[in-house]
Write a protein that holds these residues in place. Structure first.
Motif, short mmCIF file in Angstrom:
data_model
loop_
_atom_site.label_atom_id
_atom_site.label_comp_id
_atom_site.label_asym_id
_atom_site.label_seq_id
_atom_site.Cartn_x
_atom_site.Cartn_y
_atom_site.Cartn_z
N LYS A 127 0.83 -1.21 0.00
CA LYS A 127 0.00 0.00 0.00
C LYS A 127 0.87 1.26 0.00
N LEU A 128 1.96 1.22 0.75
CA LEU A 128 2.87 2.36 0.79
C LEU A 128 3.48 2.61 -0.58
N GLY A 129 3.86 1.55 -1.27
CA GLY A 129 4.40 1.68 -2.62
C GLY A 129 3.39 2.26 -3.60
N LEU A 130 2.14 1.83 -3.49
CA LEU A 130 1.10 2.38 -4.36
C LEU A 130 0.87 3.87 -4.09
N LYS A 131 0.91 4.23 -2.83
CA LYS A 131 0.65 5.63 -2.45
C LYS A 131 1.76 6.56 -2.91
N HIS A 132 3.02 6.12 -2.77
CA HIS A 132 4.15 7.01 -3.04
C HIS A 132 4.96 6.62 -4.27
N GLY A 133 4.55 5.60 -5.00
CA GLY A 133 5.32 5.12 -6.14
C GLY A 133 5.61 6.15 -7.20
N SER A 134 4.72 7.09 -7.40
CA SER A 134 4.94 8.11 -8.44
C SER A 134 5.95 9.16 -8.00
N GLU A 135 6.36 9.13 -6.73
CA GLU A 135 7.30 10.12 -6.22
C GLU A 135 8.75 9.63 -6.27
N PHE A 136 8.98 8.42 -6.76
CA PHE A 136 10.32 7.85 -6.79
C PHE A 136 10.87 7.83 -8.22
N ILE B 221 6.27 1.60 -9.40
CA ILE B 221 6.76 2.97 -9.28
C ILE B 221 6.91 3.56 -10.67
N SER B 222 6.96 4.88 -10.72
CA SER B 222 7.10 5.54 -12.02
C SER B 222 8.54 5.53 -12.50
N GLY B 223 9.48 5.26 -11.61
CA GLY B 223 10.90 5.25 -11.96
C GLY B 223 11.44 3.85 -12.11
N GLU B 224 12.66 3.66 -11.63
CA GLU B 224 13.36 2.39 -11.80
C GLU B 224 13.88 1.91 -10.45
N ALA B 225 13.76 0.63 -10.18
CA ALA B 225 14.33 0.02 -8.97
C ALA B 225 15.39 -0.98 -9.39
N LYS B 226 16.49 -0.99 -8.66
CA LYS B 226 17.60 -1.88 -9.02
C LYS B 226 18.26 -2.39 -7.74
N HIS B 227 18.69 -3.65 -7.77
CA HIS B 227 19.34 -4.29 -6.64
C HIS B 227 20.86 -4.19 -6.79
#
Length: 128
Positions: free
Chosen positions: A75-84, A107-113
């Motif tokens: 839920k936190l990711g859905l709420k703030h995903g566009s801010e990353f 998210i609207s951006g990119e996540a990387k490990h």
């Protein structure tokens, strides 16, 4: 008696002239952890001028979530995903690699490990 540390800390750091939000996760997160930290995350995000923030997640001591806490995280990711803009996840567990891939869907951006902090910071600082 064994002491079990768990929780999430939030901060704002800087690489040269660029600011980014840091999360340090320890242990197995609970619903109560999210109830306490969610307002702090909202406050940290509101303090960043640009609505797109880079994020560093130090998950080297992260062991996972309780079921309800996993839902809170979603839920936190859905709420703030566009801010990353970019999310760098640092950790040494294989499931964290998958979490970065799946996180990119929300998210609207990119996540990387990353396996180490230096590579994560370099990627966050890269203009591309």
């Amino acid at each position: 008696m064994e002491i079990q540390r768990h929780g999430l800390s939030v901060g704002i750091d800087r690489i040269e002239d660029k600011f980014f939000i840091t999360f340090r996760i320890v242990g197995k997160l609970t619903h109560d952890d999210y109830a306490a930290i969610t307002p702090m995350i909202a406050a940290a995000l509101s303090s960043v001028e640009d609505p797109k923030a880079n994020v560093l997640i130090d998950a080297t001591e992260f062991e996972g979530w309780e079921l309800r806490a996993a839902w809170d995280d979603f839920k936190l990711g859905l709420k703030h995903g566009s801010e990353f803009y970019k999310i760098a996840i640092v950790g040494d567990k294989r499931w964290q690699q998958w979490a970065a891939k799946i996180g990119s869907w929300f998210i609207s951006g990119e996540a990387k490990h990353f396996d180490n902090l230096a590579d994560a910071l370099s990627w966050l600082n890269d203009e591309k």
